[in-house]
Design a protein around this motif. Structure first.
Motif, PDB file in Angstrom:
ATOM      1  N   PRO A  58      39.940  27.012  40.849  1.00 54.59           N
ATOM      2  CA  PRO A  58      40.928  27.501  41.222  1.00 54.59           C
ATOM      3  C   PRO A  58      40.789  28.195  39.027  1.00 54.59           C
ATOM      4  O   PRO A  58      41.609  29.458  39.279  1.00 54.59           O
ATOM      5  N   GLN A  59      41.312  28.178  38.600  1.00 50.23           N
ATOM      6  CA  GLN A  59      41.792  28.388  36.732  1.00 50.23           C
ATOM      7  C   GLN A  59      40.595  29.459  36.625  1.00 50.23           C
ATOM      8  O   GLN A  59      40.963  30.539  35.312  1.00 50.23           O
ATOM      9  N   LEU A  65      40.544  37.416  37.417  1.00 54.05           N
ATOM     10  CA  LEU A  65      40.881  38.392  37.381  1.00 54.05           C
ATOM     11  C   LEU A  65      41.968  39.133  36.962  1.00 54.05           C
ATOM     12  O   LEU A  65      42.291  40.285  36.499  1.00 54.05           O
ATOM     13  N   ILE A  66      42.142  38.116  36.030  1.00 53.57           N
ATOM     14  CA  ILE A  66      43.262  38.178  34.919  1.00 53.57           C
ATOM     15  C   ILE A  66      42.451  39.652  33.663  1.00 53.57           C
ATOM     16  O   ILE A  66      41.876  40.747  33.131  1.00 53.57           O
ATOM     17  N   GLU A  67      41.278  38.973  33.609  1.00 49.22           N
ATOM     18  CA  GLU A  67      39.671  39.661  32.716  1.00 49.22           C
ATOM     19  C   GLU A  67      39.550  40.761  33.524  1.00 49.22           C
ATOM     20  O   GLU A  67      39.556  42.338  32.581  1.00 49.22           O
ATOM     21  N   LEU A  68      39.366  40.790  34.441  1.00 52.52           N
ATOM     22  CA  LEU A  68      38.773  41.997  35.186  1.00 52.52           C
ATOM     23  C   LEU A  68      39.971  43.449  35.347  1.00 52.52           C
ATOM     24  O   LEU A  68      39.374  44.644  34.685  1.00 52.52           O
ATOM     25  N   GLU A  73      41.666  47.824  32.566  1.00 51.94           N
ATOM     26  CA  GLU A  73      42.830  48.933  31.622  1.00 51.94           C
ATOM     27  C   GLU A  73      41.896  49.382  30.400  1.00 51.94           C
ATOM     28  O   GLU A  73      42.248  50.407  30.101  1.00 51.94           O
ATOM     29  N   TYR A  74      40.886  48.284  29.772  1.00 52.71           N
ATOM     30  CA  TYR A  74      41.014  48.666  28.226  1.00 52.71           C
ATOM     31  C   TYR A  74      39.586  50.231  28.637  1.00 52.71           C
ATOM     32  O   TYR A  74      39.685  51.164  27.421  1.00 52.71           O
ATOM     33  N   GLN A  82      39.754  42.776  44.131  1.00 58.81           N
ATOM     34  CA  GLN A  82      39.212  41.876  44.941  1.00 58.81           C
ATOM     35  C   GLN A  82      38.823  42.849  46.233  1.00 58.81           C
ATOM     36  O   GLN A  82      39.539  42.838  46.992  1.00 58.81           O
ATOM     37  N   PRO A  83      37.578  43.661  45.768  1.00 65.74           N
ATOM     38  CA  PRO A  83      37.764  44.604  46.701  1.00 65.74           C
ATOM     39  C   PRO A  83      37.006  43.833  47.861  1.00 65.74           C
ATOM     40  O   PRO A  83      37.017  43.186  48.534  1.00 65.74           O
TER      41      PRO A  83
END
Length: 201
Positions: A58-59, A65-68, A73-74, A82-83
């Motif tokens: 899970p971690q 998801l944070i990295e995506l 944004e970057y 999560q398409p």
């Protein structure tokens, strides 16, 4: 003679999506030829210790998801972390890309790859759906139905298997994966190093 970059990727990979257009721009800037090799990532994971998303702790899933979101944004690239149609097999799309390369050349296949990745990650389309794939090929100016039929031939299947075997022989364990002058680079976040390799002609 132009430098060559071997490009192993999976059309369903968000990291391949993040790096794809940037790789094409760098190849154009430095006159590098891309040797594109869409691969069966599930088969590569099975021999290299990788896990499909659903089987990761899970971690790891949460940080992914944070990295995506961070990379979206970057890079200012639209992406649904999560398409709707994910996880999804990349096999039908990969074989359509190979059929396009056979029929229309590498540049056309790379352009279709862009459309497939964008369809999944930005437009939430199902890249396993036959009509979706035909529509993407049609929008790229091709006969989508004919290409889809070609994608189901033994020649295309053999090429797909060969690319995957090439990847495993080259110790590839993720996507995207770039090889320049025999030196490997894993991940779209290594494109700065790929650019340096392009510069050292």
């Amino acid at each position: 003679m132009a430098k060559v970059c071997e490009y192993y990727f999976a059309p369903q990979s968000p990291w391949s999506y993040f790096g794809h257009e940037r790789l094409l721009a760098l190849a154009k800037q430095y006159d590098v030829q891309i040797d594109m090799k869409p691969v069966d990532l599930a088969k590569i994971f099975s021999v290299s210790g990788g896990l499909p998303l659903a089987k990761r702790p899970p971690q790891r899933q949460a940080y992914r998801l944070i990295e995506l979101k961070r990379w979206s944004e970057y890079l200012d690239l639209p992406l649904h972390p999560q398409p709707q149609f994910f996880p999804v097999s990349g096999d039908p799309a990969a074989k359509l890309i190979i059929a396009t390369k056979f029929a229309h050349g590498t540049d056309a296949a790379l352009a279709l790859t862009s459309a497939v990745m964008r369809a999944l990650w930005a437009e939430e389309k199902n890249i396993m759906d036959t009509e979706t794939l035909i529509g993407l090929a049609n929008a790229a100016g091709h006969d989508g139905a004919a290409l889809l039929k070609s994608s189901e031939t033994t020649a295309v299947q053999n090429e797909y298997e060969q690319f995957t075997n090439d990847a495993m022989a080259a110790s590839v364990f993720g996507a995207p994966w770039y090889v320049v002058d025999g030196v490997a680079f894993w991940g779209q976040d290594r494109l700065d190093f790929v650019e340096r390799a392009f510069q050292s002609a």
